[in-house]
Motif scaffolding. Sequence first.
Motif, mmCIF file in Angstrom:
data_model
loop_
_atom_site.group_PDB
_atom_site.id
_atom_site.type_symbol
_atom_site.label_atom_id
_atom_site.label_comp_id
_atom_site.label_asym_id
_atom_site.label_seq_id
_atom_site.Cartn_x
_atom_site.Cartn_y
_atom_site.Cartn_z
ATOM 1 N N PRO A 52 0.810 -1.226 0.000
ATOM 2 C CA PRO A 52 0.000 0.000 0.000
ATOM 3 C C PRO A 52 0.842 1.274 0.000
ATOM 4 O O PRO A 52 0.377 2.331 -0.441
ATOM 5 C CB PRO A 52 -0.819 -0.100 1.284
ATOM 6 C CG PRO A 52 -0.264 -1.233 2.055
ATOM 7 C CD PRO A 52 0.532 -2.099 1.140
ATOM 8 N N GLU A 53 2.094 1.183 0.481
ATOM 9 C CA GLU A 53 2.930 2.399 0.551
ATOM 10 C C GLU A 53 3.278 2.943 -0.824
ATOM 11 O O GLU A 53 3.697 4.082 -0.962
ATOM 12 C CB GLU A 53 4.196 2.135 1.381
ATOM 13 C CG GLU A 53 5.242 1.237 0.730
ATOM 14 C CD GLU A 53 4.857 -0.246 0.674
ATOM 15 O OE1 GLU A 53 3.865 -0.643 1.322
ATOM 16 O OE2 GLU A 53 5.545 -1.007 -0.042
ATOM 17 N N ARG A 54 3.064 2.150 -1.854
ATOM 18 C CA ARG A 54 3.371 2.630 -3.214
ATOM 19 C C ARG A 54 2.132 3.108 -3.956
ATOM 20 O O ARG A 54 2.196 3.460 -5.134
ATOM 21 C CB ARG A 54 4.068 1.516 -4.000
ATOM 22 C CG ARG A 54 5.502 1.356 -3.513
ATOM 23 C CD ARG A 54 6.230 0.254 -4.194
ATOM 24 N NE ARG A 54 6.131 0.314 -5.632
ATOM 25 C CZ ARG A 54 6.562 -0.637 -6.440
ATOM 26 N NH1 ARG A 54 7.135 -1.715 -5.911
ATOM 27 N NH2 ARG A 54 6.448 -0.537 -7.742
ATOM 28 N N VAL A 55 0.992 3.107 -3.271
ATOM 29 C CA VAL A 55 -0.265 3.541 -3.910
ATOM 30 C C VAL A 55 -0.550 4.985 -3.510
ATOM 31 O O VAL A 55 -0.536 5.319 -2.321
ATOM 32 C CB VAL A 55 -1.438 2.647 -3.440
ATOM 33 C CG1 VAL A 55 -2.760 3.169 -3.998
ATOM 34 C CG2 VAL A 55 -1.201 1.196 -3.834
ATOM 35 N N ILE A 56 -0.815 5.846 -4.496
ATOM 36 C CA ILE A 56 -1.224 7.224 -4.207
ATOM 37 C C ILE A 56 -2.610 7.430 -4.800
ATOM 38 O O ILE A 56 -2.817 7.234 -6.003
ATOM 39 C CB ILE A 56 -0.262 8.264 -4.856
ATOM 40 C CG1 ILE A 56 1.200 7.930 -4.583
ATOM 41 C CG2 ILE A 56 -0.627 9.679 -4.390
ATOM 42 C CD1 ILE A 56 1.667 8.099 -3.168
ATOM 43 N N PHE A 93 1.571 14.395 -12.334
ATOM 44 C CA PHE A 93 2.561 14.157 -11.271
ATOM 45 C C PHE A 93 3.747 13.357 -11.812
ATOM 46 O O PHE A 93 4.894 13.597 -11.440
ATOM 47 C CB PHE A 93 1.928 13.397 -10.096
ATOM 48 C CG PHE A 93 0.895 14.173 -9.301
ATOM 49 C CD1 PHE A 93 0.558 15.486 -9.627
ATOM 50 C CD2 PHE A 93 0.256 13.579 -8.215
ATOM 51 C CE1 PHE A 93 -0.392 16.192 -8.894
ATOM 52 C CE2 PHE A 93 -0.685 14.273 -7.464
ATOM 53 C CZ PHE A 93 -1.011 15.579 -7.807
ATOM 54 N N THR A 94 3.469 12.385 -12.672
ATOM 55 C CA THR A 94 4.572 11.572 -13.218
ATOM 56 C C THR A 94 5.517 12.458 -14.018
ATOM 57 O O THR A 94 6.743 12.357 -13.901
ATOM 58 C CB THR A 94 4.012 10.450 -14.115
ATOM 59 O OG1 THR A 94 3.119 9.658 -13.338
ATOM 60 C CG2 THR A 94 5.124 9.567 -14.656
ATOM 61 N N ILE A 95 4.930 13.349 -14.808
ATOM 62 C CA ILE A 95 5.762 14.245 -15.620
ATOM 63 C C ILE A 95 6.550 15.189 -14.709
ATOM 64 O O ILE A 95 7.764 15.354 -14.854
ATOM 65 C CB ILE A 95 4.878 15.008 -16.629
ATOM 66 C CG1 ILE A 95 4.307 14.021 -17.659
ATOM 67 C CG2 ILE A 95 5.675 16.105 -17.335
ATOM 68 C CD1 ILE A 95 3.179 14.583 -18.495
ATOM 69 N N LEU A 96 5.879 15.764 -13.713
ATOM 70 C CA LEU A 96 6.573 16.691 -12.813
ATOM 71 C C LEU A 96 7.674 15.977 -12.021
ATOM 72 O O LEU A 96 8.700 16.568 -11.695
ATOM 73 C CB LEU A 96 5.570 17.339 -11.843
ATOM 74 C CG LEU A 96 4.577 18.314 -12.491
ATOM 75 C CD1 LEU A 96 3.537 18.777 -11.464
ATOM 76 C CD2 LEU A 96 5.290 19.528 -13.088
ATOM 77 N N ALA A 97 7.459 14.695 -11.741
ATOM 78 C CA ALA A 97 8.423 13.950 -10.917
ATOM 79 C C ALA A 97 9.606 13.422 -11.720
ATOM 80 O O ALA A 97 10.611 13.019 -11.134
ATOM 81 C CB ALA A 97 7.710 12.788 -10.213
ATOM 82 N N LEU A 148 9.714 7.474 -6.426
ATOM 83 C CA LEU A 148 8.831 8.604 -6.773
ATOM 84 C C LEU A 148 7.740 8.861 -5.729
ATOM 85 O O LEU A 148 7.011 9.847 -5.819
ATOM 86 C CB LEU A 148 8.166 8.369 -8.135
ATOM 87 C CG LEU A 148 9.090 8.169 -9.350
ATOM 88 C CD1 LEU A 148 8.267 8.061 -10.634
ATOM 89 C CD2 LEU A 148 10.085 9.312 -9.475
ATOM 90 N N VAL A 149 7.636 7.962 -4.718
ATOM 91 C CA VAL A 149 6.518 8.067 -3.768
ATOM 92 C C VAL A 149 6.504 9.426 -3.081
ATOM 93 O O VAL A 149 5.481 10.115 -3.034
ATOM 94 C CB VAL A 149 6.589 6.931 -2.716
ATOM 95 C CG1 VAL A 149 5.608 7.194 -1.579
ATOM 96 C CG2 VAL A 149 6.289 5.580 -3.356
ATOM 97 N N VAL A 195 3.530 12.306 -3.039
ATOM 98 C CA VAL A 195 2.825 12.736 -1.822
ATOM 99 C C VAL A 195 2.929 14.255 -1.673
ATOM 100 O O VAL A 195 1.952 14.942 -1.382
ATOM 101 C CB VAL A 195 3.374 12.011 -0.571
ATOM 102 C CG1 VAL A 195 2.689 12.545 0.690
ATOM 103 C CG2 VAL A 195 3.166 10.507 -0.681
ATOM 104 N N ARG A 196 4.137 14.799 -1.940
ATOM 105 C CA ARG A 196 4.294 16.258 -1.860
ATOM 106 C C ARG A 196 3.376 16.973 -2.842
ATOM 107 O O ARG A 196 2.825 18.027 -2.540
ATOM 108 C CB ARG A 196 5.717 16.653 -2.201
ATOM 109 C CG ARG A 196 6.657 16.444 -1.071
ATOM 110 C CD ARG A 196 7.958 17.140 -1.395
ATOM 111 N NE ARG A 196 8.995 16.558 -0.566
ATOM 112 C CZ ARG A 196 10.249 16.897 -0.634
ATOM 113 N NH1 ARG A 196 10.637 17.787 -1.517
ATOM 114 N NH2 ARG A 196 11.121 16.345 0.157
ATOM 115 N N LEU A 197 3.260 16.424 -4.032
ATOM 116 C CA LEU A 197 2.402 17.066 -5.037
ATOM 117 C C LEU A 197 0.942 17.040 -4.587
ATOM 118 O O LEU A 197 0.202 18.005 -4.802
ATOM 119 C CB LEU A 197 2.586 16.398 -6.407
ATOM 120 C CG LEU A 197 3.929 16.727 -7.086
ATOM 121 C CD1 LEU A 197 4.214 15.784 -8.248
ATOM 122 C CD2 LEU A 197 3.944 18.176 -7.568
ATOM 123 N N MET A 198 0.532 15.953 -3.947
ATOM 124 C CA MET A 198 -0.841 15.921 -3.398
ATOM 125 C C MET A 198 -0.992 16.963 -2.285
ATOM 126 O O MET A 198 -1.947 17.742 -2.267
ATOM 127 C CB MET A 198 -1.169 14.523 -2.832
ATOM 128 C CG MET A 198 -1.617 13.511 -3.854
ATOM 129 S SD MET A 198 -3.119 14.005 -4.749
ATOM 130 C CE MET A 198 -4.385 13.849 -3.475
#
Length: 389
Positions: A91-95, A106-110, A253-254, A258-261
């Motif tokens: 679950p720690e890898r699910v956002i 988010f993927t692009i920004l990361a 990338l986790v 999380v920061r972006l959220m």
Amino acid sequence: MPALAARAGQLGTESAFEVLARAQALEAQGRDVLHLEIGEPDFPTPPHVVAAARRSLEAGETRYVQSAGVPALRSAIAAHVRQRHGVAVGPERVIVTAGAKPVLLFTILATVDPGDEVLLPDPGFPIYESAVRFAGGVPVPVPLRPENAFRMRAEDVAARSGPRARLLICNSPGNPTGSVIGEEDARKLVALAAERDMWLLSDEIYGRLAYGPAPSLFAQPGAEARTVLLDGFSKAHAMTGWRLGYGVVPPALVETFVRLMVNSVSCVPPFVQAAGLAALTGPQDHVDAMRAEFRRRRDFLTDALNAVPGLRCGVPDGAFYVFPDVRALGRPSAEVADRLLQEAGVAVLPGTCFGPGGEGHLRLSYAASPATLAAAVSQIGAWVRASRG
Ligand code: PLP
């Protein structure tokens, strides 16, 4: 105007929303329009999902919750991904995000610095290109060819991925063509991403609306360490307006996600997440019923379009779109789409809404009632016959 706002102003070509607005303007003048431009299921959200949201609201779940998603939903998504894709994620890898769209941004920004290149399908979901530009990246279209049933091929990616290529975006089943990447191409695309050291975004939002085998890129050996899986509830559970999606992201990338959220929406509303939990863990009959109905409509629509002289339509393996070839009409697809709206009363999208590679095609959504589809094909057929003289 600040630079970012200026870039936002440049985004994309005409969108489905703009065609919808023009269709609605005609309707306001009293014209009847058949809507085949919209990319959302015409089914209601299943009642047990709505009931879960109602219970959550009545229990007072109306405050901020964890930015990455409530633990119960993150665990259920991880279990779903393990079971569906056979990939051991926790679950720690699910956002959990507000719709699946933020996973793309988010993927692009990361992963992308200004000037980095992002390979994306052409024709493809137009938000890929606009989000890349928004982030200062450079979109590199990878042609999806009609002769290859619009499947992305590793050779075409290899020919375009230079030293600045940072991210490859794949979408299967795909919007706007309904094409599905096969097992061999899926393996090759993942291997190529590793060879060229690119991140991979696998957009599998239509994954449960496939009519045959649809291999997940995320599930390919060696993929998950560099792949973000984009998925959600909008299409499979008829929940477009709830805004609920998720990313399963590589450990590296986790924290950025999380920061972006935290810095954007804080969290997805808890009662929406309660609905998502019910959708994933409750009865799944609605998904199967919807897929079976979409399949019937696809078969009807492709047969009916192929019976119109001048139109050619392949039979897509997934999603709820057909992408007929209108090149024989000898006009740009934007003109064909516009005249179909004005003269035949049928709203469809020109293939060029999805990139220059969509020229010569239209996108028709069959997330519309069988009666609407039958009337639309009859009106399209009459218009095509009249316009060809
Ligand atoms: N990816 C593709 C290919 C789509 O077609 C869509 C929606 O149309 C999305 C992602 C975004 O889904 P959501 O509505 O959950 O944000």
